[in-house]
Every structure is written in C-alpha cells, then in structure tokens.
Design a protein around this motif. Sequence first.
Motif, PDB file in Angstrom:
ATOM      1  N   TYR A   1       0.836  -1.198   0.000  1.00  0.00           N
ATOM      2  CA  TYR A   1       0.000   0.000   0.000  1.00  0.00           C
ATOM      3  C   TYR A   1       0.870   1.247   0.000  1.00  0.00           C
ATOM      4  O   TYR A   1       2.017   1.219   0.440  1.00  0.00           O
ATOM      5  CB  TYR A   1      -0.923   0.025   1.225  1.00  0.00           C
ATOM      6  CG  TYR A   1      -2.049  -0.964   1.113  1.00  0.00           C
ATOM      7  CD1 TYR A   1      -3.298  -0.573   0.651  1.00  0.00           C
ATOM      8  CD2 TYR A   1      -1.857  -2.302   1.444  1.00  0.00           C
ATOM      9  CE1 TYR A   1      -4.331  -1.480   0.521  1.00  0.00           C
ATOM     10  CE2 TYR A   1      -2.880  -3.219   1.323  1.00  0.00           C
ATOM     11  CZ  TYR A   1      -4.113  -2.801   0.862  1.00  0.00           C
ATOM     12  OH  TYR A   1      -5.132  -3.705   0.730  1.00  0.00           O
ATOM     13  N   GLU A   2       0.299   2.327  -0.493  1.00  0.00           N
ATOM     14  CA  GLU A   2       0.936   3.635  -0.450  1.00  0.00           C
ATOM     15  C   GLU A   2      -0.114   4.645  -0.005  1.00  0.00           C
ATOM     16  O   GLU A   2      -1.317   4.398  -0.116  1.00  0.00           O
ATOM     17  CB  GLU A   2       1.463   4.046  -1.830  1.00  0.00           C
ATOM     18  CG  GLU A   2       0.348   4.251  -2.842  1.00  0.00           C
ATOM     19  CD  GLU A   2       0.770   4.975  -4.104  1.00  0.00           C
ATOM     20  OE1 GLU A   2       1.653   5.849  -4.046  1.00  0.00           O
ATOM     21  OE2 GLU A   2       0.189   4.665  -5.155  1.00  0.00           O
TER      22      GLU A   2
ATOM     23  N   GLN B   1      -1.233   8.388  -1.086  1.00  0.00           N
ATOM     24  CA  GLN B   1      -1.060   9.411  -2.115  1.00  0.00           C
ATOM     25  C   GLN B   1      -1.498  10.746  -1.529  1.00  0.00           C
ATOM     26  O   GLN B   1      -2.591  10.850  -0.964  1.00  0.00           O
ATOM     27  CB  GLN B   1      -1.890   9.083  -3.349  1.00  0.00           C
ATOM     28  CG  GLN B   1      -1.504   7.775  -3.996  1.00  0.00           C
ATOM     29  CD  GLN B   1      -2.456   7.393  -5.115  1.00  0.00           C
ATOM     30  OE1 GLN B   1      -3.421   8.086  -5.410  1.00  0.00           O
ATOM     31  NE2 GLN B   1      -2.177   6.259  -5.743  1.00  0.00           N
TER      32      GLN B   1
ATOM     33  N   THR C   1       3.901  10.530  -2.932  1.00  0.00           N
ATOM     34  CA  THR C   1       3.759   9.139  -2.503  1.00  0.00           C
ATOM     35  C   THR C   1       4.447   8.919  -1.168  1.00  0.00           C
ATOM     36  O   THR C   1       5.601   9.311  -0.986  1.00  0.00           O
ATOM     37  CB  THR C   1       4.377   8.184  -3.546  1.00  0.00           C
ATOM     38  OG1 THR C   1       3.629   8.290  -4.758  1.00  0.00           O
ATOM     39  CG2 THR C   1       4.356   6.744  -3.068  1.00  0.00           C
TER      40      THR C   1
ATOM     41  N   HIS D   1      -1.019  -1.127  -4.421  1.00  0.00           N
ATOM     42  CA  HIS D   1      -0.226  -1.084  -5.647  1.00  0.00           C
ATOM     43  C   HIS D   1       0.458  -2.427  -5.869  1.00  0.00           C
ATOM     44  O   HIS D   1       0.571  -3.238  -4.950  1.00  0.00           O
ATOM     45  CB  HIS D   1       0.818   0.042  -5.607  1.00  0.00           C
ATOM     46  CG  HIS D   1       1.863  -0.156  -4.550  1.00  0.00           C
ATOM     47  ND1 HIS D   1       2.980  -0.928  -4.749  1.00  0.00           N
ATOM     48  CD2 HIS D   1       1.948   0.303  -3.280  1.00  0.00           C
ATOM     49  CE1 HIS D   1       3.718  -0.933  -3.650  1.00  0.00           C
ATOM     50  NE2 HIS D   1       3.106  -0.187  -2.740  1.00  0.00           N
TER      51      HIS D   1
END
Length: 144
Positions: free
Chosen positions: A56-57, A59, A80, A117
């Motif tokens: 996961y990120e 944003q 990010t 992601h």
Amino acid sequence: MEIKIVNKSRHSLPEYATAFAAGMDLRANLEESIVLKPLERTLVPTGIYIQLPEGYEAQIRPRSGLAIKHGIGIVNAPGTIDADYRGEIRVILVNLSNEDFTIQDGERICQMVIAQHARVEWKPVDSLDETERGAGGFGHTGRQ
C-alpha cells in the motif's frame, strides 16, 4: 482496514469529509502561520506519522477548493508515502496565484488517499504486442 497512526499534532486524526470520499483531509500543524508568496513553495508539517501495510501507499493530493479559490497546489502531486516510511507526513505546497496566501494552523491543506499497488518484475523482450492505438499519445484522440 486498520492502519497504525501517531498523531503529534494539536488536531484530530485525518478523516473523510463525506461517506463516499476517497481522500482524508490532512491539516497543517504550525507553531505560527506561513505566508506563501506567489510562485513560492514550502514544506508544511502535519504532525502525522503512519505505518502502512506492505503493498500500500498513501497518495498526497491537492484540495480542489484551495486550487480553484487560491491557486494552491502540491509541487509533486500526487506525492507518494511508501509503506516503509516512518517519518512525519509533510506536504510541499506551492502558490500558483498572483497573491500571497497565508497557511493557518489547522487548515486542511491536502487529501491523503490510501491505495494498493503492485510490484513488477521486468521481462525484457525484443518487441511488444500491437494495438489499435500503437504509439499514439499526447492528445492523439482529441480534436483534429
């Protein structure tokens, strides 16, 4: 999904403004206001630290209201935050207007979207499969 968070700010945790919002508002955590002059950029602290799960990120995206009303954006939008980052979330704001803009403590400065992601492994080849679009880009499907 639960995500570990440390809040060293004087403000509430990031939260969704509406039931179907994708992003949570982050707030400036300031000892004193920041005056952002035209075309100037600055790093704004939030006092928020997070621990994202692998894959996961977070944003960091501009707020549309600040953009349209005041010309305030994010230089590296979307920013990010990787799953292995443990530092404070800080936001690079830029003033794209012709007027000074004052950032106040507690002001909602951006949105944070948590997104999954994929990681890839490259497979070197000599050519790619053909498509109808091919190499067309940069407006090739727009007005003629």
